[in-house]
Design a protein around this motif. Structure first.
Motif, PDB file in Angstrom:
ATOM      1  N   VAL A   1       4.402 -32.437 -25.122  1.00 23.29           N
ATOM      2  CA  VAL A   1       3.659 -32.153 -24.450  1.00 23.29           C
ATOM      3  C   VAL A   1       2.384 -31.279 -25.295  1.00 23.29           C
ATOM      4  O   VAL A   1       1.022 -32.719 -25.679  1.00 23.29           O
ATOM      5  CB  VAL A   1       3.788 -30.982 -24.051  1.00 23.29           C
ATOM      6  CG1 VAL A   1       2.154 -29.784 -23.104  1.00 23.29           C
ATOM      7  CG2 VAL A   1       4.144 -30.908 -22.730  1.00 23.29           C
ATOM      8  N   PHE A   2       2.678 -31.003 -26.401  1.00 26.68           N
ATOM      9  CA  PHE A   2       1.340 -30.496 -27.780  1.00 26.68           C
ATOM     10  C   PHE A   2       0.966 -31.348 -28.605  1.00 26.68           C
ATOM     11  O   PHE A   2      -0.347 -31.705 -28.749  1.00 26.68           O
ATOM     12  CB  PHE A   2       1.304 -29.607 -28.361  1.00 26.68           C
ATOM     13  CG  PHE A   2       0.787 -28.532 -29.397  1.00 26.68           C
ATOM     14  CD1 PHE A   2      -0.888 -28.112 -28.728  1.00 26.68           C
ATOM     15  CD2 PHE A   2       0.982 -28.396 -30.216  1.00 26.68           C
ATOM     16  CE1 PHE A   2      -1.662 -27.738 -29.207  1.00 26.68           C
ATOM     17  CE2 PHE A   2      -0.405 -27.903 -30.930  1.00 26.68           C
ATOM     18  CZ  PHE A   2      -1.132 -27.890 -31.439  1.00 26.68           C
TER      19      PHE A   2
ATOM     20  N   VAL B   1       3.111 -23.241 -26.386  1.00 26.32           N
ATOM     21  CA  VAL B   1       3.652 -23.764 -27.722  1.00 26.32           C
ATOM     22  C   VAL B   1       4.522 -21.612 -27.480  1.00 26.32           C
ATOM     23  O   VAL B   1       5.824 -21.366 -27.722  1.00 26.32           O
ATOM     24  CB  VAL B   1       3.996 -24.339 -28.821  1.00 26.32           C
ATOM     25  CG1 VAL B   1       5.189 -24.210 -29.763  1.00 26.32           C
ATOM     26  CG2 VAL B   1       3.569 -25.197 -28.480  1.00 26.32           C
ATOM     27  N   VAL B   2       4.049 -21.061 -28.180  1.00 28.86           N
ATOM     28  CA  VAL B   2       3.971 -19.362 -28.522  1.00 28.86           C
ATOM     29  C   VAL B   2       4.838 -18.515 -27.406  1.00 28.86           C
ATOM     30  O   VAL B   2       5.443 -17.931 -27.529  1.00 28.86           O
ATOM     31  CB  VAL B   2       3.232 -18.366 -29.067  1.00 28.86           C
ATOM     32  CG1 VAL B   2       2.904 -17.040 -29.267  1.00 28.86           C
ATOM     33  CG2 VAL B   2       2.070 -19.187 -30.333  1.00 28.86           C
ATOM     34  N   LEU B   3       4.041 -18.854 -26.631  1.00 29.58           N
ATOM     35  CA  LEU B   3       5.040 -18.376 -24.666  1.00 29.58           C
ATOM     36  C   LEU B   3       6.410 -18.873 -25.097  1.00 29.58           C
ATOM     37  O   LEU B   3       6.650 -17.586 -24.729  1.00 29.58           O
ATOM     38  CB  LEU B   3       3.656 -18.090 -23.788  1.00 29.58           C
ATOM     39  CG  LEU B   3       3.305 -17.113 -22.740  1.00 29.58           C
ATOM     40  CD1 LEU B   3       3.029 -16.183 -23.322  1.00 29.58           C
ATOM     41  CD2 LEU B   3       2.622 -17.606 -21.632  1.00 29.58           C
ATOM     42  N   THR B   4       6.325 -20.033 -25.234  1.00 29.64           N
ATOM     43  CA  THR B   4       8.355 -20.814 -24.542  1.00 29.64           C
ATOM     44  C   THR B   4       8.708 -19.473 -25.881  1.00 29.64           C
ATOM     45  O   THR B   4       9.671 -19.787 -25.289  1.00 29.64           O
ATOM     46  CB  THR B   4       7.447 -22.100 -25.428  1.00 29.64           C
ATOM     47  OG1 THR B   4       6.869 -22.315 -23.936  1.00 29.64           O
ATOM     48  CG2 THR B   4       9.047 -22.650 -25.135  1.00 29.64           C
ATOM     49  N   ALA B   5       8.011 -19.621 -26.919  1.00 28.69           N
ATOM     50  CA  ALA B   5       8.956 -18.708 -27.865  1.00 28.69           C
ATOM     51  C   ALA B   5       9.248 -17.741 -27.354  1.00 28.69           C
ATOM     52  O   ALA B   5      10.641 -17.167 -27.829  1.00 28.69           O
ATOM     53  CB  ALA B   5       8.458 -19.541 -29.659  1.00 28.69           C
TER      54      ALA B   5
ATOM     55  N   VAL C   1      -5.997 -23.797 -28.217  1.00 25.40           N
ATOM     56  CA  VAL C   1      -6.065 -22.415 -28.584  1.00 25.40           C
ATOM     57  C   VAL C   1      -5.034 -22.816 -27.141  1.00 25.40           C
ATOM     58  O   VAL C   1      -3.880 -22.025 -27.572  1.00 25.40           O
ATOM     59  CB  VAL C   1      -6.996 -21.373 -28.021  1.00 25.40           C
ATOM     60  CG1 VAL C   1      -6.891 -20.185 -27.380  1.00 25.40           C
ATOM     61  CG2 VAL C   1      -8.116 -21.771 -29.715  1.00 25.40           C
ATOM     62  N   VAL C   2      -4.810 -23.484 -26.049  1.00 19.79           N
ATOM     63  CA  VAL C   2      -4.146 -23.324 -24.900  1.00 19.79           C
ATOM     64  C   VAL C   2      -2.800 -23.559 -25.382  1.00 19.79           C
ATOM     65  O   VAL C   2      -1.504 -23.543 -25.146  1.00 19.79           O
ATOM     66  CB  VAL C   2      -5.302 -24.277 -23.749  1.00 19.79           C
ATOM     67  CG1 VAL C   2      -4.160 -24.245 -22.537  1.00 19.79           C
ATOM     68  CG2 VAL C   2      -6.194 -23.175 -23.262  1.00 19.79           C
ATOM     69  N   GLY C   3      -3.178 -25.073 -26.176  1.00 25.23           N
ATOM     70  CA  GLY C   3      -1.526 -25.727 -26.518  1.00 25.23           C
ATOM     71  C   GLY C   3      -0.609 -24.946 -27.559  1.00 25.23           C
ATOM     72  O   GLY C   3      -0.054 -24.849 -26.928  1.00 25.23           O
TER      73      GLY C   3
ATOM     74  N   PHE D   1      -3.758 -27.225 -19.625  1.00 24.96           N
ATOM     75  CA  PHE D   1      -3.998 -27.873 -21.246  1.00 24.96           C
ATOM     76  C   PHE D   1      -3.977 -29.382 -21.106  1.00 24.96           C
ATOM     77  O   PHE D   1      -5.223 -30.367 -21.711  1.00 24.96           O
ATOM     78  CB  PHE D   1      -2.440 -27.735 -22.398  1.00 24.96           C
ATOM     79  CG  PHE D   1      -2.170 -28.957 -23.886  1.00 24.96           C
ATOM     80  CD1 PHE D   1      -3.024 -28.209 -24.714  1.00 24.96           C
ATOM     81  CD2 PHE D   1      -1.439 -29.916 -23.283  1.00 24.96           C
ATOM     82  CE1 PHE D   1      -3.584 -29.909 -26.016  1.00 24.96           C
ATOM     83  CE2 PHE D   1      -1.095 -30.861 -24.013  1.00 24.96           C
ATOM     84  CZ  PHE D   1      -2.224 -30.411 -25.824  1.00 24.96           C
ATOM     85  N   GLY D   2      -3.909 -29.815 -19.635  1.00 25.29           N
ATOM     86  CA  GLY D   2      -3.015 -30.990 -19.619  1.00 25.29           C
ATOM     87  C   GLY D   2      -4.910 -31.540 -19.111  1.00 25.29           C
ATOM     88  O   GLY D   2      -4.905 -32.757 -19.110  1.00 25.29           O
TER      89      GLY D   2
END
Length: 251
Positions: A63-64, A28-32, A22-24, A212-213
């Motif tokens: 990352v993801f 990605v979605v937030l970057t987009a 979910v966090v990963g 995530f990390g």
């Protein structure tokens, strides 16, 4: 009581894996959303829209997907080792291809507008991470997926390979955080301190990447979540111990 402990451990493991996904994906979605909403979207035309491909690809690939490639050894514990190896290699290859696309995008954008390359700490860390990632994938292919070396060499390299995977994930997240700060300073330096929506969104993205990390490092390093060794792995472990500690009967 003895049966409830493994069940509780499986539930905790499943929740942690789910949380990491979910966090990963949210990262990605937030970057987009950041690149799409605040910087005009994506294109491959040499404009700033092509630059926007860079952060999206690096978060998605380096990352993801890289984190998920490592995680497959924890999730698919009962699948044949060869199948998991292939899946591990394929996801890593996909991550590598996407990351290279992201790197090409930023170099192409810089070339069109005459912007210098490789001068910032972000670019240095990012390039080091990508180069080591390429080397890690090639060595993993030659040592484990299609081994062309002796079992002694594989035993020596195995702990290095495992450790390097975690280091690469940390480097990728660190490089991403540096990139977020650099992008904000270039884009909204005069208004960043006023807590504008773009700055808050980017800060949240950074926090998600850190989370995530942390989740990945915990899942990967936790001893009880590790895949039970098969005969091949036990053989490599014995080889490694004999090479590093010597035989019990040796003088």
């Amino acid at each position: 009581m003895e049966e409830s402990a493994p069940r509780s451990r499986r539930i905790t493991f499943g929740c942690l894996v789910g949380a990491s996904q979910v966090v990963g994906l949210a990262s990605v979605v937030l970057t987009a959303v950041w690149m799409g909403h605040y910087h005009g979207g994506f294109a491959w035309d040499g404009t700033a829209k092509e630059f926007n491909v860079h952060p999206l690809c690096m978060v998605l690939g380096l990352v993801f997907l890289q984190g998920d490639a490592i995680l497959v050894y924890r999730v698919f514990q009962n699948e044949p080792k060869k199948v998991v190896k292939v899946l591990h290699g394929i996801v890593h290859l996909l991550a590598l291809i996407i990351s290279i696309v992201g790197m090409v995008a930023v170099f192409d954008f810089h070339a069109k507008y005459g912007i210098p390359d490789m001068y910032s700490l972000h670019s240095w860390c990012g390039m080091v991470t990508l180069v080591i990632f390429c080397l890690q994938w090639v060595l993993g292919l030659l040592f484990f997926l299609f081994p062309v070396v002796s079992s002694q060499l594989r035993a020596l390299y195995l702990p290095i390979h495992v450790f390097s995977g975690l280091v690469l994930l940390v480097l990728a997240i660190g490089s991403s955080l540096l990139g977020i700060v650099e992008k904000l300073l270039f884009s909204i330096m005069s208004t960043y301190s006023k807590r504008v929506p773009e700055g808050i969104l980017a800060n949240v993205l950074g926090i998600l990447l850190v989370c995530f990390g942390v989740l990945m490092c915990y899942l990967i390093s936790k001893e009880e979540y590790k895949r039970p060794p098969n005969p091949e792995e036990e053989s490599l472990s014995i080889h490694f111990k004999s090479l590093t500690e010597g035989s019990p009967t040796s003088p």
